[in-house]
Design a protein around this motif. Structure first.
Motif, PDB file in Angstrom:
ATOM      1  N   LEU A   1       0.658   7.230   8.214  1.00 27.85           N
ATOM      2  CA  LEU A   1       0.906   5.871   7.709  1.00 27.85           C
ATOM      3  C   LEU A   1       2.128   5.864   6.795  1.00 27.85           C
TER       4      LEU A   1
ATOM      5  N   PHE B   1       0.880  -1.177   0.000  1.00 23.89           N
ATOM      6  CA  PHE B   1       0.000   0.000   0.000  1.00 23.89           C
ATOM      7  C   PHE B   1       0.911   1.219   0.000  1.00 23.89           C
TER       8      PHE B   1
ATOM      9  N   ILE C   1     -13.697  -1.477   2.682  1.00 24.97           N
ATOM     10  CA  ILE C   1     -13.624  -1.300   1.229  1.00 24.97           C
ATOM     11  C   ILE C   1     -14.710  -2.132   0.568  1.00 24.97           C
TER      12      ILE C   1
ATOM     13  N   ASN D   1     -10.110  -3.961   6.755  1.00 22.12           N
ATOM     14  CA  ASN D   1      -8.657  -4.010   6.846  1.00 22.12           C
ATOM     15  C   ASN D   1      -8.228  -4.208   8.302  1.00 22.12           C
TER      16      ASN D   1
ATOM     17  N   SER E   1      -3.383  -2.664  -3.008  1.00 24.21           N
ATOM     18  CA  SER E   1      -4.346  -2.207  -1.991  1.00 24.21           C
ATOM     19  C   SER E   1      -5.425  -3.271  -1.893  1.00 24.21           C
ATOM     20  N   ILE E   2      -6.300  -3.121  -0.909  1.00 29.24           N
ATOM     21  CA  ILE E   2      -7.455  -4.041  -0.826  1.00 29.24           C
ATOM     22  C   ILE E   2      -8.391  -3.779  -2.004  1.00 29.24           C
ATOM     23  N   GLN E   3      -8.487  -2.505  -2.409  1.00 29.62           N
ATOM     24  CA  GLN E   3      -9.309  -2.164  -3.582  1.00 29.62           C
ATOM     25  C   GLN E   3      -8.842  -2.994  -4.784  1.00 29.62           C
TER      26      GLN E   3
ATOM     27  N   ARG F   1       3.428  -5.428   3.096  1.00 26.11           N
ATOM     28  CA  ARG F   1       2.789  -5.409   4.422  1.00 26.11           C
ATOM     29  C   ARG F   1       2.119  -6.756   4.681  1.00 26.11           C
TER      30      ARG F   1
HETATM   31  O1  LIG Z   1      -5.631  -1.478   1.023  1.00 27.68           O
HETATM   32  C1  LIG Z   1      -5.787  -0.388   1.603  1.00 27.68           C
HETATM   33  N1  LIG Z   1      -6.659   0.521   1.092  1.00 27.68           N
HETATM   34  C2  LIG Z   1      -6.878   1.741   1.675  1.00 27.68           C
HETATM   35  O2  LIG Z   1      -7.690   2.568   1.177  1.00 27.68           O
HETATM   36  C3  LIG Z   1      -6.142   2.022   2.864  1.00 27.68           C
HETATM   37  N2  LIG Z   1      -6.108   3.093   3.700  1.00 27.68           N
HETATM   38  C4  LIG Z   1      -5.224   2.813   4.695  1.00 27.68           C
HETATM   39  O3  LIG Z   1      -4.945   3.585   5.663  1.00 27.68           O
HETATM   40  N3  LIG Z   1      -4.690   1.573   4.520  1.00 27.68           N
HETATM   41  C5  LIG Z   1      -5.251   1.059   3.388  1.00 27.68           C
HETATM   42  N4  LIG Z   1      -5.086  -0.140   2.744  1.00 27.68           N
END
Ligand SMILES: O=c1[nH]c(=O)c2[nH]c(=O)[nH]c2[nH]1
Length: 313
Positions: free
Chosen positions: A196, A185, A305, A277, A249-251, A202
């Motif tokens: 962050l 991420f 998400i 998350n 990302s999770i998205q 991660r």
């Molecule tokens: O995969 C993630 N998407 C996010 O939008 C996000 N925002 C965050 O703080 N960590 C993460 N991780």
């Protein structure tokens, strides 16, 4: 006093536990490469059922205390349990279809009905074979599992004399998946509120619910189960994608899962995800081997998400 308000009303019963033993085994499922799942014995078919009635004709029960169009929720519970014995299908969806149609035929007073079922998961225990060879599954003893489970929701109404299903949604909920490496991420907006760190690798821990709908509800309910998508296969596809895919990302991850599911199961119209998350915070890295690390629970708020992918019509 003027009491002419708008109303939104519904009533019903939640979490009716139903333990049916020796239901019809589930077979005829198409195998897929990501999964060993091709059916289940249904020796123990256990579920919790919710029923919710909507419409207008029971409004007088609220406004005037007139219960003439009210089916007691206690009777609903008894009806569900009674029908559990007559149920001849092998899936949660077939159970809901069975219950929905019979509810409306039995109670014409019910205008619209929504039914949900949530699997109560029991897995056969493993034991040595009766012939003393190998390990086999018990045919009588099952262990309650608090892992992810299958869910389904269906809505019904009347079309003239006939009950009809209007909407459906299937799902697998409460997946909890922790991938120790191979998730990133980075490159998100940085400003005075950003604490962050960029994370090229991660440990990604997500809680995940997956839902899907079929283009044609017939393939969901056909006695020939070749078009049926078992929640266990969906779980397995989702897990394999998570295992293989290096996400940004999770998205990014749920999009890949969604595409893979729509490719794997052409009979599906939509797939939806709700991913939370639960990524853990890094405490320490080993000085001798930087692969070895300790993580702990993060701040208790978690990101949420969501995604729905629909096939273009
Ligand atoms: O995969 C993630 N998407 C996010 O939008 C996000 N925002 C965050 O703080 N960590 C993460 N991780």
């Amino acid at each position: 006093m003027d009491r002419s308000y708008d109303f939104a009303i519904s009533y019903g019963k939640i979490r009716v536990p139903l333990y049916r033993v020796y239901a019809q085994p589930l077979s005829g499922i198409q195998a897929i490469p990501e999964s060993t799942y091709t059916g289940r014995s249904n020796i123990l078919f256990a579920t919790e059922v919710d029923v919710e009635v909507t419409g207008r004709n029971f409004l007088p029960s609220y406004t005037e205390g007139d219960n003439r169009n009210v089916v007691a929720t206690d009777s609903m519970k008894n009806f569900i349990l009674h029908q559990g014995l007559h149920f001849e299908g092998s899936t949660l969806e077939q159970l809901l279809d069975h219950l929905g149609r019979r509810f409306l035929l039995t109670y014409p007073q019910i205008e619209n009905l929504s039914l949900s079922a949530r699997e109560l998961s029991f897995l056969p225990i493993q034991r040595p074979g009766q012939d003393g060879k190998g390990i086999t599954e018990s045919a009588v003893l099952f262990s309650r599992s608090h892992n992810d489970v299958a869910v389904a929701t269906m809505a019904f109404t009347h079309d003239g004399e006939q009950p009809v299903m209007t909407t459906h949604r299937c799902g697998r909920i409460n997946m909890e998946l922790f991938k120790v490496t191979g998730s990133a991420f980075t490159s998100f907006i940085r400003d005075e509120y950003t604490t962050l760190a960029e994370r090229v690798d991660r440990p990604l821990f997500i809680h995940l619910n997956v839902y899907w709908t079929y283009t044609n509800a017939a393939s969901l309910l056909n006695a020939d189960m070749s078009g049926y998508v078992p929640a266990e296969q969906v779980r397995d596809v989702v897990q394999v994608v998570f295992d293989d895919f290096v996400s940004e990302s999770i998205q990014h991850l749920v999009h890949e899962m969604g595409c893979r599911l729509l490719e794997r199961f052409p009979q599906l119209a939509t797939v939806s995800f709700d991913a939370q998350n639960y990524t853990r915070d890094l405490v320490m890295t080993s000085e001798s081997d930087d692969k070895v690390k300790v993580y702990t629970d993060p701040f208790t708020a978690y990101g949420d998400i969501k995604l729905t992918l629909s096939r273009k019509v």
